[in-house]
Design an enzyme around this catalytic site. Structure first.
Site, PDB file in Angstrom:
ATOM      1  N   LYS A  16       0.914  -1.188   0.104  1.00 15.72           N
ATOM      2  CA  LYS A  16       0.055  -0.045  -0.295  1.00 15.72           C
ATOM      3  C   LYS A  16       0.736   1.205   0.093  1.00 15.72           C
ATOM      4  O   LYS A  16       0.668   2.323  -0.790  1.00 15.72           O
ATOM      5  CB  LYS A  16      -1.023  -0.160   1.336  1.00 15.72           C
ATOM      6  CG  LYS A  16      -1.778  -1.276   1.379  1.00 15.72           C
ATOM      7  CD  LYS A  16      -2.583  -1.144   2.485  1.00 15.72           C
ATOM      8  CE  LYS A  16      -2.078  -1.320   3.842  1.00 15.72           C
ATOM      9  NZ  LYS A  16      -1.298  -2.207   4.259  1.00 15.72           N
ATOM     10  N   ARG A  91      -9.769   0.963   8.596  1.00 18.01           N
ATOM     11  CA  ARG A  91      -9.391  -0.355   9.052  1.00 18.01           C
ATOM     12  C   ARG A  91     -10.288  -1.210   9.740  1.00 18.01           C
ATOM     13  O   ARG A  91     -10.026  -2.261  10.109  1.00 18.01           O
ATOM     14  CB  ARG A  91      -8.090  -0.167   9.797  1.00 18.01           C
ATOM     15  CG  ARG A  91      -6.806  -0.947   9.149  1.00 18.01           C
ATOM     16  CD  ARG A  91      -5.781  -0.141  10.152  1.00 18.01           C
ATOM     17  NE  ARG A  91      -4.593  -1.161   9.787  1.00 18.01           N
ATOM     18  CZ  ARG A  91      -3.360  -0.672   9.282  1.00 18.01           C
ATOM     19  NH1 ARG A  91      -3.245   0.629   8.740  1.00 18.01           N
ATOM     20  NH2 ARG A  91      -2.599  -1.229   9.260  1.00 18.01           N
ATOM     21  N   ARG A 130      11.942  -5.577   4.662  1.00 20.99           N
ATOM     22  CA  ARG A 130      11.607  -4.240   4.420  1.00 20.99           C
ATOM     23  C   ARG A 130      12.608  -3.294   5.289  1.00 20.99           C
ATOM     24  O   ARG A 130      12.882  -3.608   6.259  1.00 20.99           O
ATOM     25  CB  ARG A 130      10.267  -3.967   4.983  1.00 20.99           C
ATOM     26  CG  ARG A 130       9.872  -2.340   5.039  1.00 20.99           C
ATOM     27  CD  ARG A 130       8.381  -1.921   4.891  1.00 20.99           C
ATOM     28  NE  ARG A 130       7.733  -2.349   6.141  1.00 20.99           N
ATOM     29  CZ  ARG A 130       6.522  -2.283   6.259  1.00 20.99           C
ATOM     30  NH1 ARG A 130       5.552  -1.602   5.460  1.00 20.99           N
ATOM     31  NH2 ARG A 130       5.922  -2.786   7.615  1.00 20.99           N
ATOM     32  N   ARG A 163      11.538  -1.522  10.688  1.00 21.84           N
ATOM     33  CA  ARG A 163      10.462  -1.330  11.829  1.00 21.84           C
ATOM     34  C   ARG A 163      10.401  -2.277  13.116  1.00 21.84           C
ATOM     35  O   ARG A 163      10.509  -3.238  12.828  1.00 21.84           O
ATOM     36  CB  ARG A 163       9.032  -0.970  11.115  1.00 21.84           C
ATOM     37  CG  ARG A 163       8.559   0.368  10.623  1.00 21.84           C
ATOM     38  CD  ARG A 163       7.690   0.267   9.447  1.00 21.84           C
ATOM     39  NE  ARG A 163       6.497  -0.034   9.886  1.00 21.84           N
ATOM     40  CZ  ARG A 163       5.264  -0.230   9.348  1.00 21.84           C
ATOM     41  NH1 ARG A 163       5.131   0.381   8.263  1.00 21.84           N
ATOM     42  NH2 ARG A 163       4.313  -0.611   9.689  1.00 21.84           N
ATOM     43  N   ARG A 174      -0.319  -8.928  13.582  1.00 22.65           N
ATOM     44  CA  ARG A 174      -0.851  -7.854  12.498  1.00 22.65           C
ATOM     45  C   ARG A 174      -1.609  -8.473  11.479  1.00 22.65           C
ATOM     46  O   ARG A 174      -2.547  -8.061  11.105  1.00 22.65           O
ATOM     47  CB  ARG A 174       0.213  -6.963  11.860  1.00 22.65           C
ATOM     48  CG  ARG A 174       0.775  -5.964  13.021  1.00 22.65           C
ATOM     49  CD  ARG A 174       2.135  -5.533  12.568  1.00 22.65           C
ATOM     50  NE  ARG A 174       1.998  -4.746  11.158  1.00 22.65           N
ATOM     51  CZ  ARG A 174       3.033  -4.478  10.356  1.00 22.65           C
ATOM     52  NH1 ARG A 174       4.175  -4.835  10.512  1.00 22.65           N
ATOM     53  NH2 ARG A 174       2.827  -3.751   9.279  1.00 22.65           N
TER      54      ARG A 174
HETATM   55  P1  AP5 Z   1       4.999  -1.572   1.852  1.00 21.48           P
HETATM   56  O1  AP5 Z   1       4.613  -0.652   0.578  1.00 21.48           O
HETATM   57  O2  AP5 Z   1       5.634  -1.146   3.070  1.00 21.48           O
HETATM   58  O3  AP5 Z   1       3.528  -2.345   2.282  1.00 21.48           O
HETATM   59  P2  AP5 Z   1       2.614  -1.761   3.180  1.00 21.48           P
HETATM   60  O4  AP5 Z   1       1.215  -2.357   2.463  1.00 21.48           O
HETATM   61  O5  AP5 Z   1       2.395  -0.247   3.159  1.00 21.48           O
HETATM   62  O6  AP5 Z   1       2.948  -2.351   4.705  1.00 21.48           O
HETATM   63  P3  AP5 Z   1       2.506  -1.915   6.167  1.00 21.48           P
HETATM   64  O7  AP5 Z   1       3.307  -2.585   6.985  1.00 21.48           O
HETATM   65  O8  AP5 Z   1       3.169  -0.483   6.326  1.00 21.48           O
HETATM   66  O9  AP5 Z   1       0.811  -1.624   6.225  1.00 21.48           O
HETATM   67  P4  AP5 Z   1       0.358  -1.755   7.682  1.00 21.48           P
HETATM   68  O10 AP5 Z   1      -1.030  -1.503   7.184  1.00 21.48           O
HETATM   69  O11 AP5 Z   1       0.477  -2.790   8.534  1.00 21.48           O
HETATM   70  O12 AP5 Z   1       0.988  -0.765   8.380  1.00 21.48           O
HETATM   71  P5  AP5 Z   1       0.674   0.670   8.949  1.00 21.48           P
HETATM   72  O13 AP5 Z   1       1.965   1.471   8.887  1.00 21.48           O
HETATM   73  O14 AP5 Z   1      -0.338   1.286   7.967  1.00 21.48           O
HETATM   74  O15 AP5 Z   1       5.659  -2.940   1.319  1.00 21.48           O
HETATM   75  C1  AP5 Z   1       6.322  -3.952   2.228  1.00 21.48           C
HETATM   76  C2  AP5 Z   1       7.661  -4.103   1.574  1.00 21.48           C
HETATM   77  O16 AP5 Z   1       7.348  -5.181   0.690  1.00 21.48           O
HETATM   78  C3  AP5 Z   1       8.692  -3.250   1.172  1.00 21.48           C
HETATM   79  O17 AP5 Z   1       9.630  -3.673   1.811  1.00 21.48           O
HETATM   80  C4  AP5 Z   1       8.285  -3.164   0.005  1.00 21.48           C
HETATM   81  O18 AP5 Z   1       9.698  -2.610  -0.841  1.00 21.48           O
HETATM   82  C5  AP5 Z   1       8.145  -4.575  -0.693  1.00 21.48           C
HETATM   83  N1  AP5 Z   1       7.086  -4.448  -1.682  1.00 21.48           N
HETATM   84  C6  AP5 Z   1       6.119  -3.714  -2.212  1.00 21.48           C
HETATM   85  N2  AP5 Z   1       5.594  -4.097  -3.219  1.00 21.48           N
HETATM   86  C7  AP5 Z   1       6.113  -5.174  -3.628  1.00 21.48           C
HETATM   87  C8  AP5 Z   1       5.972  -6.100  -4.867  1.00 21.48           C
HETATM   88  N3  AP5 Z   1       4.972  -5.707  -5.600  1.00 21.48           N
HETATM   89  N4  AP5 Z   1       6.631  -6.964  -4.863  1.00 21.48           N
HETATM   90  C9  AP5 Z   1       7.846  -7.166  -4.004  1.00 21.48           C
HETATM   91  N5  AP5 Z   1       8.071  -6.273  -2.946  1.00 21.48           N
HETATM   92  C10 AP5 Z   1       7.277  -5.430  -2.616  1.00 21.48           C
HETATM   93  O19 AP5 Z   1       0.355   0.860  10.505  1.00 21.48           O
HETATM   94  C11 AP5 Z   1       0.958   0.424  11.503  1.00 21.48           C
HETATM   95  C12 AP5 Z   1       0.167   0.164  12.812  1.00 21.48           C
HETATM   96  O20 AP5 Z   1      -0.280   1.820  12.927  1.00 21.48           O
HETATM   97  C13 AP5 Z   1      -0.833  -0.621  12.622  1.00 21.48           C
HETATM   98  O21 AP5 Z   1      -0.434  -1.954  13.227  1.00 21.48           O
HETATM   99  C14 AP5 Z   1      -1.742  -0.048  13.987  1.00 21.48           C
HETATM  100  O22 AP5 Z   1      -1.146  -0.193  15.293  1.00 21.48           O
HETATM  101  C15 AP5 Z   1      -1.639   1.423  13.839  1.00 21.48           C
HETATM  102  N6  AP5 Z   1      -2.651   1.889  12.581  1.00 21.48           N
HETATM  103  C16 AP5 Z   1      -2.406   2.638  11.451  1.00 21.48           C
HETATM  104  N7  AP5 Z   1      -3.671   2.759  10.838  1.00 21.48           N
HETATM  105  C17 AP5 Z   1      -4.403   2.489  11.670  1.00 21.48           C
HETATM  106  C18 AP5 Z   1      -5.864   2.573  11.879  1.00 21.48           C
HETATM  107  N8  AP5 Z   1      -6.476   2.926  10.558  1.00 21.48           N
HETATM  108  N9  AP5 Z   1      -6.683   2.227  12.845  1.00 21.48           N
HETATM  109  C19 AP5 Z   1      -5.943   1.748  13.943  1.00 21.48           C
HETATM  110  N10 AP5 Z   1      -4.781   1.577  14.057  1.00 21.48           N
HETATM  111  C20 AP5 Z   1      -3.864   1.909  12.768  1.00 21.48           C
END
Ligand code: AP5
Length: 224
Positions: A16, A91, A130, A163, A174
């Site tokens: 994402k 979410r 990552r 991270r 997660r």
């Molecule tokens: P990446 O693009 O970083 O993936 P992502 O989907 O953004 O992953 P996140 O871990 O950031 O998502 P998340 O939803 O768990 O965490 P968030 O930060 O939102 O890609 C991942 C890896 O793969 C990278 O190394 C990339 O280079 C590689 N890659 C990408 N595309 C690829 C491809 N096509 N092929 C191969 N490799 C690829 O949230 C963190 C925390 O915040 C949550 O756990 C929660 O505690 C809190 N939080 C955030 N939002 C909320 C909410 N709305 N409500 C409550 N708590 C929340």
């Protein structure tokens, strides 16, 4: 040109953030990633950060009331008048309801919910490799998208780190949270007719191309 109000959906590590950055560059729209917003708040030790930290470290979601206000304020800003890209929000069902009601208040509608679909095994593989920029959250992967200089962000030159929530046991938690709390939103957006599924197992460029093609088709349909 009509507004482009996009939601990026998908499990942790589905890409994402990777696609959100590209969409932001392509469409010049504000990009609101709740994970980045919360991590910045933790770094800056704000009240929001203090509230969020323990939940994030465990891989739990922060309470709905903490995050709903943060996003509600942002999408109502002037900079988001032509559209926005939401990554990581909504979410949960209450968050989706709050977003619908905010959009209704603003007299607007979501354009599409883009689901980037990958398997749990792929998530584990991706998050293990990552590397994230400590300053602005740009993402890389040691194997699939390595930075030009090891450990250094290509975009802003900051240090890259693993991270805290990318440890194997937290990743599993997660994923379980995603299946329980976020997956029900897929049916919600499907019923609303705005869900678009993208095969996230393709390369980042291929995934980006499919998203662009999908949005271009939608634009053409609108103009007919
Ligand atoms: P990446 O693009 O970083 O993936 P992502 O989907 O953004 O992953 P996140 O871990 O950031 O998502 P998340 O939803 O768990 O965490 P968030 O930060 O939102 O890609 C991942 C890896 O793969 C990278 O190394 C990339 O280079 C590689 N890659 C990408 N595309 C690829 C491809 N096509 N092929 C191969 N490799 C690829 O949230 C963190 C925390 O915040 C949550 O756990 C929660 O505690 C809190 N939080 C955030 N939002 C909320 C909410 N709305 N409500 C409550 N708590 C929340």
């Amino acid at each position: 040109m009509s507004e482009l109000n996009l939601v990026l959906l998908g499990p942790p590590g589905s890409g994402k953030g990777t696609q959100g950055e590209r969409l932001q560059e392509d469409f010049h729209l504000p990009y609101y990633a709740t994970g980045d917003i919360l991590r910045a708040a933790v770094r800056d030790e704000t009240e929001l950060g203090r509230e969020a930290k323990e939940y994030m470290d465990r891989g739990d979601l922060v309470p709905d009331e903490v995050i709903v206000g943060v996003i509600g304020e942002r999408i109502a800003q002037h900079e988001a008048a032509d559209g926005f890209i939401l990554d990581g929000f909504p979410r949960t069902t209450p968050q989706a309801e709050a977003l619908d009601s905010k959009m209704g208040e603003l007299g607007r509608e979501l354009t599409a919910a883009l689901l980037i679909d990958v398997t749990d095994d792929e998530v584990v593989r991706r998050l293990g490799g990552r590397r994230t920029c400590v300053k602005n959250g740009h993402v890389f992967h040691v194997e699939f998208d390595p930075p030009k200089n090891e450990g250094i962000c290509d975009v802003c030159g900051a240090r890259l780190e693993v991270r805290d929530d990318d440890k194997p046991d937290v990743i599993r938690h997660r994923l379980a949270t995603y299946h329980e709390k976020t997956e029900p939103l897929i049916a919600r957006y499907e019923e609303a007719g705005i869900l678009r599924r993208i095969d996230g197992s393709l390369t980042p460029d291929e995934v980006g191309d499919r998203i662009r093609a999908m949005l271009a088709t939608r634009r053409m349909e609108e103009e007919l």
